[in-house]
Design a protein around this motif. Structure first.
Motif: not given
Length: 435
Positions: A359-360, A404-406, A411-412, A429-430
Protein backbone atom coordinates in the motif's frame (compact mmCIF):
# COMPACT_ATOMS: atom_id res chain seq x y z
CA UNK A 1 -30.19 14.03 18.83
CA UNK A 2 -29.64 11.97 21.99
CA UNK A 3 -27.36 13.83 24.41
CA UNK A 4 -25.30 12.41 27.26
CA UNK A 5 -25.16 15.36 29.66
CA UNK A 6 -21.88 14.26 31.16
CA UNK A 7 -20.12 14.31 27.81
CA UNK A 8 -22.28 16.58 25.67
CA UNK A 9 -19.31 18.74 24.73
CA UNK A 10 -17.60 15.76 23.09
CA UNK A 11 -20.55 14.19 21.28
CA UNK A 12 -20.42 13.81 17.52
CA UNK A 13 -22.06 16.72 15.75
CA UNK A 14 -25.15 16.03 13.66
CA UNK A 15 -25.51 12.38 14.61
CA UNK A 16 -29.10 11.24 15.33
CA UNK A 17 -27.72 9.12 18.19
CA UNK A 18 -25.11 9.56 20.91
CA UNK A 19 -21.51 8.74 20.13
CA UNK A 20 -18.37 10.56 21.27
CA UNK A 21 -16.71 12.75 18.69
CA UNK A 22 -13.82 11.02 16.96
CA UNK A 23 -11.48 14.01 16.93
CA UNK A 24 -9.32 13.50 15.01
CA UNK A 25 -10.94 10.65 13.08
CA UNK A 26 -9.43 7.20 13.43
CA UNK A 27 -6.59 6.69 10.97
CA UNK A 28 -5.28 10.27 11.26
CA UNK A 29 -1.50 10.54 11.60
CA UNK A 30 -0.67 12.24 14.90
CA UNK A 31 2.87 13.07 13.77
CA UNK A 32 2.96 15.34 10.73
CA UNK A 33 6.73 15.25 10.29
CA UNK A 34 8.63 14.50 7.12
CA UNK A 35 8.93 10.82 7.99
CA UNK A 36 5.18 10.16 7.67
CA UNK A 37 4.62 8.15 4.47
CA UNK A 38 2.36 9.60 1.80
CA UNK A 39 -0.15 6.85 2.65
CA UNK A 40 -0.95 8.68 5.90
CA UNK A 41 -0.98 12.24 4.59
CA UNK A 42 -4.20 14.10 3.73
CA UNK A 43 -5.48 14.50 0.19
CA UNK A 44 -8.16 16.84 -1.09
CA UNK A 45 -10.65 16.12 -3.87
CA UNK A 46 -12.60 19.32 -4.49
CA UNK A 47 -14.21 20.14 -1.10
CA UNK A 48 -13.64 16.67 0.38
CA UNK A 49 -10.50 16.13 2.43
CA UNK A 50 -9.39 12.62 3.39
CA UNK A 51 -6.97 12.22 6.29
CA UNK A 52 -5.24 9.21 4.72
CA UNK A 53 -5.08 7.50 1.32
CA UNK A 54 -7.22 4.42 2.11
CA UNK A 55 -10.55 3.87 0.34
CA UNK A 56 -12.82 0.91 0.99
CA UNK A 57 -13.51 -0.38 -2.50
CA UNK A 58 -17.15 -1.14 -3.40
CA UNK A 59 -17.85 -4.81 -2.66
CA UNK A 60 -21.08 -6.58 -3.58
CA UNK A 61 -22.50 -8.52 -0.63
CA UNK A 62 -25.85 -9.68 -2.10
CA UNK A 63 -27.77 -8.81 1.07
CA UNK A 64 -30.20 -6.03 0.09
CA UNK A 65 -33.98 -6.26 0.31
CA UNK A 66 -35.52 -5.19 -3.01
CA UNK A 67 -32.63 -2.79 -3.43
CA UNK A 68 -32.88 -1.45 0.13
CA UNK A 69 -29.76 -1.59 2.28
CA UNK A 70 -30.16 -3.49 5.56
CA UNK A 71 -28.65 -3.82 9.05
CA UNK A 72 -26.04 -6.04 7.43
CA UNK A 73 -24.71 -3.10 5.44
CA UNK A 74 -24.69 -0.82 8.49
CA UNK A 75 -22.47 -3.22 10.42
CA UNK A 76 -20.37 -4.28 7.42
CA UNK A 77 -19.59 -0.76 6.16
CA UNK A 78 -19.53 0.89 9.57
CA UNK A 79 -16.74 -1.43 10.70
CA UNK A 80 -14.31 0.04 8.16
CA UNK A 81 -15.11 3.67 8.95
CA UNK A 82 -14.83 2.96 12.67
CA UNK A 83 -11.32 1.59 12.17
CA UNK A 84 -9.77 4.37 10.13
CA UNK A 85 -10.76 4.11 6.46
CA UNK A 86 -10.96 7.70 5.25
CA UNK A 87 -13.55 6.92 2.55
CA UNK A 88 -15.93 3.96 2.38
CA UNK A 89 -17.77 3.39 -0.91
CA UNK A 90 -21.10 1.56 -0.81
CA UNK A 91 -21.27 -1.42 -3.13
CA UNK A 92 -22.48 -1.30 -6.75
CA UNK A 93 -25.94 0.25 -6.53
CA UNK A 94 -28.29 -0.16 -9.45
CA UNK A 95 -29.91 2.88 -11.02
CA UNK A 96 -32.77 0.77 -12.45
CA UNK A 97 -34.33 -2.49 -11.20
CA UNK A 98 -32.96 -4.47 -14.15
CA UNK A 99 -29.49 -3.05 -13.51
CA UNK A 100 -28.86 -5.21 -10.44
CA UNK A 101 -26.33 -8.00 -10.69
CA UNK A 102 -28.51 -10.19 -8.50
CA UNK A 103 -32.01 -9.85 -7.00
CA UNK A 104 -30.30 -9.09 -3.65
CA UNK A 105 -28.21 -6.17 -4.89
CA UNK A 106 -28.35 -2.59 -3.65
CA UNK A 107 -30.48 -0.09 -5.58
CA UNK A 108 -31.28 3.61 -5.68
CA UNK A 109 -34.01 3.77 -8.31
CA UNK A 110 -36.79 4.78 -5.92
CA UNK A 111 -37.14 7.19 -3.00
CA UNK A 112 -37.83 4.50 -0.40
CA UNK A 113 -34.20 3.41 -0.81
CA UNK A 114 -32.88 6.75 0.49
CA UNK A 115 -33.58 6.26 4.22
CA UNK A 116 -31.64 2.98 4.66
CA UNK A 117 -28.66 4.56 2.92
CA UNK A 118 -28.92 7.70 5.08
CA UNK A 119 -28.77 5.58 8.23
CA UNK A 120 -25.37 4.25 7.13
CA UNK A 121 -24.20 7.68 6.02
CA UNK A 122 -25.10 9.14 9.43
CA UNK A 123 -23.07 6.48 11.23
CA UNK A 124 -20.01 6.94 9.03
CA UNK A 125 -20.20 10.69 9.51
CA UNK A 126 -20.47 10.22 13.28
CA UNK A 127 -17.01 8.63 13.09
CA UNK A 128 -15.61 11.66 11.29
CA UNK A 129 -15.17 9.69 8.06
CA UNK A 130 -16.42 10.09 4.49
CA UNK A 131 -18.77 7.86 2.52
CA UNK A 132 -19.54 7.48 -1.16
CA UNK A 133 -21.70 5.26 -3.31
CA UNK A 134 -21.00 3.48 -6.58
CA UNK A 135 -23.83 3.86 -9.12
CA UNK A 136 -24.07 1.08 -11.67
CA UNK A 137 -26.01 -0.91 -14.24
CA UNK A 138 -25.07 -4.57 -14.72
CA UNK A 139 -26.13 -4.77 -18.38
CA UNK A 140 -25.95 -8.28 -19.84
CA UNK A 141 -24.44 -9.59 -16.57
CA UNK A 142 -27.60 -8.76 -14.60
CA UNK A 143 -30.10 -11.22 -13.11
CA UNK A 144 -27.55 -13.72 -11.82
CA UNK A 145 -27.62 -15.67 -8.58
CA UNK A 146 -25.58 -14.63 -5.58
CA UNK A 147 -22.26 -16.50 -5.36
CA UNK A 148 -23.20 -18.83 -2.53
CA UNK A 149 -26.11 -20.17 -4.60
CA UNK A 150 -23.94 -21.30 -7.51
CA UNK A 151 -20.97 -23.41 -8.49
CA UNK A 152 -17.80 -21.56 -7.53
CA UNK A 153 -16.44 -19.36 -10.30
CA UNK A 154 -19.62 -19.37 -12.39
CA UNK A 155 -22.31 -16.84 -13.16
CA UNK A 156 -25.69 -18.54 -13.07
CA UNK A 157 -28.95 -17.02 -14.20
CA UNK A 158 -31.58 -15.96 -11.68
CA UNK A 159 -34.95 -16.88 -13.16
CA UNK A 160 -38.35 -15.35 -12.38
CA UNK A 161 -38.91 -17.99 -9.68
CA UNK A 162 -36.25 -16.28 -7.52
CA UNK A 163 -37.01 -12.70 -8.52
CA UNK A 164 -34.81 -12.55 -11.62
CA UNK A 165 -35.48 -10.88 -14.98
CA UNK A 166 -33.56 -12.86 -17.65
CA UNK A 167 -35.94 -11.61 -20.36
CA UNK A 168 -35.18 -7.95 -19.59
CA UNK A 169 -31.42 -7.61 -19.89
CA UNK A 170 -29.93 -4.53 -21.56
CA UNK A 171 -26.72 -4.25 -23.57
CA UNK A 172 -25.37 -2.13 -26.41
CA UNK A 173 -25.71 -5.15 -28.72
CA UNK A 174 -27.59 -8.44 -28.49
CA UNK A 175 -24.57 -10.50 -27.46
CA UNK A 176 -24.88 -12.94 -24.55
CA UNK A 177 -22.24 -13.11 -21.84
CA UNK A 178 -21.50 -16.75 -22.63
CA UNK A 179 -23.08 -19.92 -23.96
CA UNK A 180 -26.17 -20.83 -21.96
CA UNK A 181 -26.83 -17.28 -20.84
CA UNK A 182 -29.75 -15.08 -21.95
CA UNK A 183 -29.31 -12.89 -24.99
CA UNK A 184 -29.76 -9.26 -23.91
CA UNK A 185 -31.84 -6.70 -25.76
CA UNK A 186 -29.88 -4.13 -27.76
CA UNK A 187 -30.90 -0.86 -26.15
CA UNK A 188 -32.90 1.68 -28.11
CA UNK A 189 -31.75 5.27 -28.23
CA UNK A 190 -34.66 6.17 -25.95
CA UNK A 191 -33.54 3.57 -23.42
CA UNK A 192 -29.98 4.89 -23.55
CA UNK A 193 -31.20 8.41 -22.88
CA UNK A 194 -33.40 7.09 -20.08
CA UNK A 195 -30.39 5.32 -18.58
CA UNK A 196 -28.45 8.58 -18.46
CA UNK A 197 -31.38 10.19 -16.65
CA UNK A 198 -31.56 7.24 -14.22
CA UNK A 199 -27.93 7.82 -13.22
CA UNK A 200 -28.68 11.49 -12.58
CA UNK A 201 -31.81 10.64 -10.58
CA UNK A 202 -29.92 8.11 -8.46
CA UNK A 203 -27.22 10.72 -7.83
CA UNK A 204 -29.86 13.13 -6.52
CA UNK A 205 -31.19 10.45 -4.16
CA UNK A 206 -27.65 9.81 -2.95
CA UNK A 207 -27.36 13.54 -2.22
CA UNK A 208 -30.55 13.39 -0.15
CA UNK A 209 -28.96 10.58 1.86
CA UNK A 210 -25.96 12.83 2.51
CA UNK A 211 -23.11 11.04 0.71
CA UNK A 212 -19.80 12.84 0.24
CA UNK A 213 -18.96 11.53 -3.21
CA UNK A 214 -20.29 9.40 -6.08
CA UNK A 215 -18.52 6.83 -8.21
CA UNK A 216 -19.76 5.75 -11.65
CA UNK A 217 -19.12 2.07 -12.36
CA UNK A 218 -17.76 1.64 -15.88
CA UNK A 219 -15.73 -1.52 -15.26
CA UNK A 220 -15.89 -5.31 -14.95
CA UNK A 221 -18.06 -5.99 -17.96
CA UNK A 222 -21.16 -4.20 -16.73
CA UNK A 223 -23.26 -2.01 -18.99
CA UNK A 224 -21.00 1.03 -19.40
CA UNK A 225 -18.01 -1.27 -20.01
CA UNK A 226 -20.01 -3.09 -22.66
CA UNK A 227 -20.49 0.18 -24.49
CA UNK A 228 -16.74 0.95 -24.33
CA UNK A 229 -15.57 -2.34 -25.82
CA UNK A 230 -15.71 -3.00 -29.58
CA UNK A 231 -16.19 -6.69 -28.75
CA UNK A 232 -19.52 -6.08 -27.02
CA UNK A 233 -20.58 -2.88 -28.75
CA UNK A 234 -21.33 -3.57 -32.40
CA UNK A 235 -23.89 -0.83 -32.89
CA UNK A 236 -23.99 1.20 -36.07
CA UNK A 237 -25.44 4.38 -34.61
CA UNK A 238 -23.90 7.28 -32.65
CA UNK A 239 -23.37 5.04 -29.60
CA UNK A 240 -21.10 2.35 -30.96
CA UNK A 241 -19.12 0.58 -33.62
CA UNK A 242 -15.45 0.99 -34.38
CA UNK A 243 -15.49 4.68 -33.46
CA UNK A 244 -13.83 5.42 -30.10
CA UNK A 245 -15.88 8.61 -29.85
CA UNK A 246 -19.14 6.71 -30.30
CA UNK A 247 -18.25 3.94 -27.84
CA UNK A 248 -17.33 6.43 -25.11
CA UNK A 249 -20.39 8.60 -25.70
CA UNK A 250 -22.71 6.95 -23.15
CA UNK A 251 -20.16 7.08 -20.35
CA UNK A 252 -19.39 10.73 -21.05
CA UNK A 253 -23.12 11.51 -21.16
CA UNK A 254 -23.55 9.79 -17.78
CA UNK A 255 -20.58 11.69 -16.34
CA UNK A 256 -22.03 14.96 -17.59
CA UNK A 257 -25.48 14.23 -16.19
CA UNK A 258 -24.17 13.22 -12.76
CA UNK A 259 -21.70 16.10 -12.63
CA UNK A 260 -24.61 18.48 -13.32
CA UNK A 261 -26.74 16.83 -10.60
CA UNK A 262 -24.23 17.16 -7.76
CA UNK A 263 -22.72 20.24 -6.09
CA UNK A 264 -19.66 21.83 -7.65
CA UNK A 265 -17.63 21.01 -4.57
CA UNK A 266 -18.47 17.30 -4.55
CA UNK A 267 -15.86 15.03 -6.15
CA UNK A 268 -16.88 12.59 -8.86
CA UNK A 269 -15.15 9.23 -9.30
CA UNK A 270 -15.22 6.77 -12.19
CA UNK A 271 -14.10 3.13 -12.14
CA UNK A 272 -12.87 1.62 -15.41
CA UNK A 273 -11.37 -1.63 -16.57
CA UNK A 274 -8.08 -0.43 -18.03
CA UNK A 275 -7.92 -3.57 -20.17
CA UNK A 276 -10.36 -6.34 -20.94
CA UNK A 277 -7.39 -8.69 -21.45
CA UNK A 278 -8.46 -9.92 -24.87
CA UNK A 279 -5.35 -9.15 -26.94
CA UNK A 280 -5.03 -12.87 -27.63
CA UNK A 281 -8.42 -13.00 -29.37
CA UNK A 282 -7.34 -13.39 -32.97
CA UNK A 283 -6.24 -9.79 -33.37
CA UNK A 284 -9.76 -8.40 -33.02
CA UNK A 285 -9.87 -4.88 -31.59
CA UNK A 286 -10.64 -4.81 -27.87
CA UNK A 287 -10.60 -2.32 -25.02
CA UNK A 288 -7.00 -1.93 -23.86
CA UNK A 289 -4.69 0.35 -21.91
CA UNK A 290 -4.13 2.64 -24.90
CA UNK A 291 -7.86 3.36 -25.18
CA UNK A 292 -8.08 3.79 -21.39
CA UNK A 293 -5.41 6.49 -21.61
CA UNK A 294 -7.42 8.31 -24.28
CA UNK A 295 -10.53 8.00 -22.13
CA UNK A 296 -8.72 9.27 -19.03
CA UNK A 297 -7.92 12.56 -20.73
CA UNK A 298 -11.57 12.99 -21.71
CA UNK A 299 -12.80 12.17 -18.21
CA UNK A 300 -10.41 14.68 -16.67
CA UNK A 301 -11.80 17.38 -18.95
CA UNK A 302 -15.37 16.29 -18.11
CA UNK A 303 -14.95 17.01 -14.40
CA UNK A 304 -13.97 13.62 -13.00
CA UNK A 305 -11.75 13.98 -9.95
CA UNK A 306 -10.48 10.44 -9.44
CA UNK A 307 -10.11 7.54 -11.86
CA UNK A 308 -10.36 4.16 -10.13
CA UNK A 309 -8.29 1.79 -12.29
CA UNK A 310 -9.33 -1.86 -12.29
CA UNK A 311 -9.43 -4.33 -15.20
CA UNK A 312 -11.13 -7.31 -16.82
CA UNK A 313 -14.60 -8.74 -16.45
CA UNK A 314 -16.03 -8.15 -19.92
CA UNK A 315 -15.35 -11.55 -21.44
CA UNK A 316 -15.23 -15.05 -19.92
CA UNK A 317 -12.26 -15.87 -22.19
CA UNK A 318 -10.03 -13.10 -20.84
CA UNK A 319 -6.39 -13.90 -20.11
CA UNK A 320 -5.15 -11.79 -17.23
CA UNK A 321 -1.40 -11.50 -16.73
CA UNK A 322 -1.52 -11.68 -12.95
CA UNK A 323 1.23 -10.39 -10.65
CA UNK A 324 0.92 -8.26 -7.50
CA UNK A 325 1.04 -4.96 -9.40
CA UNK A 326 -0.79 -5.99 -12.57
CA UNK A 327 -3.41 -3.28 -12.12
CA UNK A 328 -1.34 -0.78 -10.16
CA UNK A 329 1.17 -0.66 -13.01
CA UNK A 330 -1.58 0.28 -15.48
CA UNK A 331 -2.80 2.90 -13.03
CA UNK A 332 0.73 4.26 -12.91
CA UNK A 333 0.94 4.59 -16.69
CA UNK A 334 -2.35 6.50 -16.80
CA UNK A 335 -1.21 8.74 -13.94
CA UNK A 336 2.03 9.50 -15.72
CA UNK A 337 0.14 10.52 -18.86
CA UNK A 338 -2.19 12.79 -16.89
CA UNK A 339 0.73 14.53 -15.22
CA UNK A 340 2.47 14.95 -18.56
CA UNK A 341 -0.68 16.53 -20.00
CA UNK A 342 -1.15 18.74 -16.90
CA UNK A 343 -4.44 17.09 -15.92
CA UNK A 344 -5.27 17.23 -12.22
CA UNK A 345 -7.42 14.08 -12.05
CA UNK A 346 -6.20 11.76 -9.29
CA UNK A 347 -5.65 8.02 -9.73
CA UNK A 348 -6.76 5.19 -7.48
CA UNK A 349 -5.14 1.74 -7.60
CA UNK A 350 -7.01 -1.45 -6.75
CA UNK A 351 -6.23 -5.15 -6.73
CA UNK A 352 -4.17 -7.51 -4.54
CA UNK A 353 -3.29 -4.72 -2.08
CA UNK A 354 -2.86 -6.83 1.03
CA UNK A 355 0.28 -5.65 2.85
CA UNK A 356 1.38 -2.45 4.50
CA UNK A 357 4.48 -2.14 2.32
CA UNK A 358 2.55 -2.69 -0.88
CA UNK A 359 0.00 0.00 0.00
CA UNK A 360 2.80 2.40 0.90
CA UNK A 361 4.85 1.73 -2.22
CA UNK A 362 1.95 2.41 -4.58
CA UNK A 363 1.28 5.96 -3.38
CA UNK A 364 4.62 7.07 -1.97
CA UNK A 365 5.80 10.39 -3.39
CA UNK A 366 9.53 11.08 -3.62
CA UNK A 367 12.35 9.42 -1.74
CA UNK A 368 13.46 5.82 -1.75
CA UNK A 369 10.64 3.32 -1.64
CA UNK A 370 10.97 0.32 0.60
CA UNK A 371 11.01 -3.16 -0.86
CA UNK A 372 7.67 -4.91 -0.87
CA UNK A 373 7.14 -8.52 0.10
CA UNK A 374 4.19 -10.38 -1.41
CA UNK A 375 3.78 -14.16 -1.20
CA UNK A 376 7.46 -14.59 -0.40
CA UNK A 377 8.70 -12.53 -3.35
CA UNK A 378 10.57 -9.25 -2.97
CA UNK A 379 10.05 -6.39 -5.42
CA UNK A 380 12.45 -3.47 -5.22
CA UNK A 381 11.92 -0.27 -7.14
CA UNK A 382 14.57 0.43 -9.78
CA UNK A 383 16.54 3.64 -10.08
CA UNK A 384 15.95 6.15 -7.31
CA UNK A 385 12.64 4.55 -6.32
CA UNK A 386 10.52 7.66 -6.81
CA UNK A 387 7.87 6.20 -9.07
CA UNK A 388 4.35 6.79 -7.79
CA UNK A 389 1.68 4.57 -9.27
CA UNK A 390 -1.42 6.16 -7.73
CA UNK A 391 -2.66 8.84 -5.35
CA UNK A 392 -4.89 6.55 -3.28
CA UNK A 393 -5.39 2.81 -2.77
CA UNK A 394 -8.77 1.12 -2.96
CA UNK A 395 -8.79 -2.03 -0.86
CA UNK A 396 -11.45 -4.73 -0.89
CA UNK A 397 -10.67 -8.29 0.21
CA UNK A 398 -8.00 -7.31 2.70
CA UNK A 399 -10.58 -5.21 4.53
CA UNK A 400 -12.80 -8.30 4.71
CA UNK A 401 -9.91 -10.23 6.25
CA UNK A 402 -8.83 -7.33 8.45
CA UNK A 403 -11.36 -4.53 9.06
CA UNK A 404 -8.55 -2.85 11.03
CA UNK A 405 -6.18 -2.90 8.02
CA UNK A 406 -5.58 0.87 8.24
CA UNK A 407 -4.61 0.72 11.91
CA UNK A 408 -2.43 -2.38 11.41
CA UNK A 409 -0.70 -0.76 8.44
CA UNK A 410 0.08 2.31 10.53
CA UNK A 411 1.55 0.16 13.29
CA UNK A 412 3.68 -1.86 10.87
CA UNK A 413 4.98 1.32 9.21
CA UNK A 414 5.71 2.99 12.52
CA UNK A 415 3.12 5.73 12.10
CA UNK A 416 1.27 6.85 15.22
CA UNK A 417 -2.40 7.36 14.33
CA UNK A 418 -5.59 8.00 16.23
CA UNK A 419 -7.89 5.07 16.93
CA UNK A 420 -11.59 4.75 17.79
CA UNK A 421 -12.31 6.53 21.08
CA UNK A 422 -14.30 3.61 22.48
CA UNK A 423 -11.40 1.20 21.74
CA UNK A 424 -8.82 3.18 23.73
CA UNK A 425 -8.04 0.17 25.94
CA UNK A 426 -6.81 -1.89 23.00
CA UNK A 427 -4.44 0.11 20.79
CA UNK A 428 -2.88 -1.76 17.86
CA UNK A 429 0.89 -1.71 18.15
CA UNK A 430 3.71 -3.25 16.13
CA UNK A 431 4.82 -5.24 19.17
CA UNK A 432 1.41 -6.81 19.64
CA UNK A 433 1.14 -7.65 15.94
CA UNK A 434 4.35 -9.65 16.26
CA UNK A 435 3.24 -11.64 19.33
Amino acid sequence: MTVNKLTASTSARGAPFYTPAQNPPAGTALDTGAEVPTLFTPIKLRDMTLQNRFIVSPMCTYSADDGHLTDWHLVHLGAFALRGAALTIVEATAVTPNGRISPEDSGLWQDSQIAPLKRIVDFVHSQGQKIGIQLAHAGRKASTLGPWHVTKGRHEVAGPDVGGWPDNLWAPSAIAWDEGYPTPHAMTVAQIQGLVQSFADAARRALQAGVDTIEIHAAHGYLLTEFLSPLTNQRTDAYGGSSFENRTRVLLDVVGAVRAAIPQGMPLLVRISASEWMAHDGGRPSWDLAESKRLALLLADAGVDLLDVSSGGNNPRQRIEVHPYYQADMAGEIRELLRRESKDMKIGAVGMISTAEMARSIVQEGGKLASCEQDGKIEVESGDGTKTRADLVLVARQFLREPEFVLKTAALLGVQVSGPVQYHRAPITKRRLRL
